[in-house]
Design an enzyme around this catalytic site. Structure first.
Site, PDB file in Angstrom:
ATOM      1  N   ASP A 145      -3.067  -6.337 -11.219  1.00  0.00           N
ATOM      2  CA  ASP A 145      -3.753  -7.022 -10.132  1.00  0.00           C
ATOM      3  C   ASP A 145      -4.649  -6.058  -9.360  1.00  0.00           C
ATOM      4  OD1 ASP A 145      -4.103  -9.411  -8.355  1.00  0.00           O
ATOM      5  OD2 ASP A 145      -3.426  -7.930  -6.911  1.00  0.00           O
ATOM      6  N   ARG A 151       0.785  -1.250   0.000  1.00  0.00           N
ATOM      7  CA  ARG A 151       0.000   0.000   0.000  1.00  0.00           C
ATOM      8  C   ARG A 151       0.811   1.291   0.000  1.00  0.00           C
ATOM      9  NH1 ARG A 151      -4.220  -3.028  -1.413  1.00  0.00           N
ATOM     10  NH2 ARG A 151      -5.276  -4.115   0.280  1.00  0.00           N
ATOM     11  N   ASN A 163     -11.289 -11.018  -3.087  1.00  0.00           N
ATOM     12  CA  ASN A 163     -11.279 -11.276  -4.528  1.00  0.00           C
ATOM     13  C   ASN A 163     -10.171 -12.256  -4.885  1.00  0.00           C
ATOM     14  OD1 ASN A 163     -13.343  -9.736  -5.527  1.00  0.00           O
ATOM     15  ND2 ASN A 163     -12.079  -7.924  -5.876  1.00  0.00           N
ATOM     16  N   ASP A 207      -1.519 -13.181  -1.301  1.00  0.00           N
ATOM     17  CA  ASP A 207      -2.374 -12.051  -1.690  1.00  0.00           C
ATOM     18  C   ASP A 207      -2.683 -11.204  -0.444  1.00  0.00           C
ATOM     19  OD1 ASP A 207      -3.926 -10.248  -3.044  1.00  0.00           O
ATOM     20  OD2 ASP A 207      -5.588 -11.616  -3.449  1.00  0.00           O
TER      21      ASP A 207
HETATM   22  C1  NCD Z   1      -6.874  -6.772  -3.404  1.00  0.00           C
HETATM   23  C2  NCD Z   1      -6.437  -5.534  -2.662  1.00  0.00           C
HETATM   24  O1  NCD Z   1      -7.021  -5.205  -1.625  1.00  0.00           O
HETATM   25  O2  NCD Z   1      -5.508  -4.854  -3.132  1.00  0.00           O
HETATM   26  N1  NCD Z   1      -7.949  -7.414  -2.694  1.00  0.00           N
HETATM   27  C3  NCD Z   1      -8.296  -8.723  -2.767  1.00  0.00           C
HETATM   28  O3  NCD Z   1      -9.360  -9.074  -2.259  1.00  0.00           O
HETATM   29  N2  NCD Z   1      -7.522  -9.609  -3.333  1.00  0.00           N
HETATM   30  C4  NCD Z   1      -7.241  -6.346  -4.758  1.00  0.00           C
HETATM   31  C5  NCD Z   1      -7.998  -7.329  -5.552  1.00  0.00           C
HETATM   32  O4  NCD Z   1      -7.363  -8.284  -6.069  1.00  0.00           O
HETATM   33  O5  NCD Z   1      -9.201  -7.148  -5.686  1.00  0.00           O
END
Ligand code: NCD
Length: 400
Positions: A148, A61, A251, A278
């Protein structure tokens, strides 16, 4: 700088032996039975020593959303989870679409001296879905490109991006989500883009890495593509293995039991290359507003160990391959194995230690997890990077 890790069970993708590990000047020099060297010593009795973990899919972030996470808190969370290398995604603010942000992030990582980082650059400039010119300005420090968080919606853009990736020796990390379809059918939305991109990868010859694969249909397509020699690799997250029929917002969404079975089968038979977290930290407020994602770095190992190794689906060697050797190889790193000449990046683990996951104890700013209160096994006791203890959760060190 020398360090000797004593009396551990040494496990990587190919070995499972009892012994010691000797690291000098940041690299593994020797491992095996009864090494005697008079230097700093770490007592690893009753612990397992594995190559520290490598995460191909992480969101820190910074810049832009440092209230959710920043490179310092993210790195500390990574170390607590046993990771010494992470690949950061480009969905920051501004989006990482060039060397300026890459240099900032790599500079910050160097300054902190906690973990090693690769910064992914967006496929399309500022995620605009079409502009690709910036890809010609990237230098060799960039190995991956990805939109992504969004996905490349246009077929033509993805086709062109793969051609550039092939010519510039880049790998495209694909977030498979068709924006028009997702609101009516999240499964179709993932599957249709997966099929498109495998087809385009075959057509162009470009390397394609499929992020967070979650459906049984996608796994089957990847299995077929690999048999045909298409240059496709893929990752699965701990949460898509550990959960089914659960509406925690992430996601792609948590799928059904049949999908988990297919993912595990893919992990067993080699269709799945990598386990990636992720790691998507969010504030409580953003989560309440519906932000998708799970803060995953600090729970990944114990979730995977408990759900796959303890249940007997895979060996600890295979887990090490999924979390260290394969991502290390895909990223071209001198990490991921316990072998002479490799970086002295080691994680010490107490496999028998039972833990109740407590989000309040997370170092990450993101406390967003569906696993709060869940009982798992396997505690990270120490994380060592190039011979230096960067996280110590209770190991004895004799500094001599
Ligand atoms: C990801 C994020 O928060 O950056 N979130 C997720 O649920 N994987 C972005 C994304 O892939 O939607």
């Amino acid at each position: 700088m020398e360090v000797l890790i004593k009396n551990c069970r040494i496990v990587d993708e190919t070995k499972d032996i009892q012994g010691d590990i000797y690291i000098k000047d940041g690299r593994i020099v020797e491992y095996g039975q009864s090494i005697h060297i008079d230097c700093k010593t770490i007592d690893a009795t009753n612990l397992v020593a594995m190559p520290s973990f490598i995460d191909m899919h992480v969101h820190f972030r910074e810049p832009g959303y440092t209230y959710k996470e920043d490179i310092y808190t993210g790195s500390m969370a990574a170390l607590k989870g046993g990771y010494t290398f992470v690949n950061l995604m480009a969905n920051t603010d501004p989006v990482c679409s060039g060397m300026e942000i890459v240099e900032y992030v790599l500079g910050r990582a160097k300054e902190l001296d906690l973990i090693d980082i690769h910064q992914t650059v967006s496929v399309t400039k500022d995620f605009d879905g079409k502009t690709l010119d910036h890809l010609h300005t990237l230098d060799e420090r960039v190995k991956f490109i990805s939109d992504d968080g969004k996905g490349v919606q246009s077929n033509l853009t993805m086709f062109k991006a793969l051609l550039i990736a092939r010519d510039r020796d880049l790998t495209v990390i694909a977030h498979e989500e068709d924006e028009e379809i997702v609101d009516i059918d999240t499964r179709l939305s993932e599957n249709i883009m997966t099929m498109r991109d495998i087809y385009l990868s075959g057509l162009t010859g470009a390397r394609l890495h499929l992020a967070h694969v979650s459906t049984k249909e996608s796994i089957e397509e990847i299995r077929k593509a690999k048999k045909e020699g298409i240059r496709v690799t893929c990752e699965v997250t701990p949460h898509h293995i550990a959960l089914y029929d659960n509406d925690y917002r992430v996601n792609p969404p948590i799928r059904e039991r049949e999908d988990v079975r297919a993912l595990v089968q893919g992990i067993v038979d080699g269709t799945v290359d990598v386990i990636a977290t992720d790691h998507a930290p969010h504030s409580e407020e953003d989560k309440e507003k519906g932000a998708p994602g799970i803060s995953g770095l600090e729970t990944a190992f114990s979730l995977v160990y408990t759900n796959l190794v303890k249940r007997g689906s895979i060996s600890l060697n295979r887990l090490s391959q999924l979390m260290s050797a394969s991502p290390g190889k895909l990223m071209g790193l001198n990490k991921g194995r316990i072998k002479k000449g490799y970086d002295g990046d080691i994680v010490l683990i107490d496999l028998d230690k039972k833990i109740i996951i407590d989000k309040e104890s997370f170092i990450s700013k993101g406390k967003n997890t569906p696993f709060n209160g869940v009982e798992v096994y396997g505690e990270i006791i120490a994380t060592i990077r190039r011979g230096q203890v960067k996280y110590n959760g209770g190991v004895n060190i004799d500094n001599r």
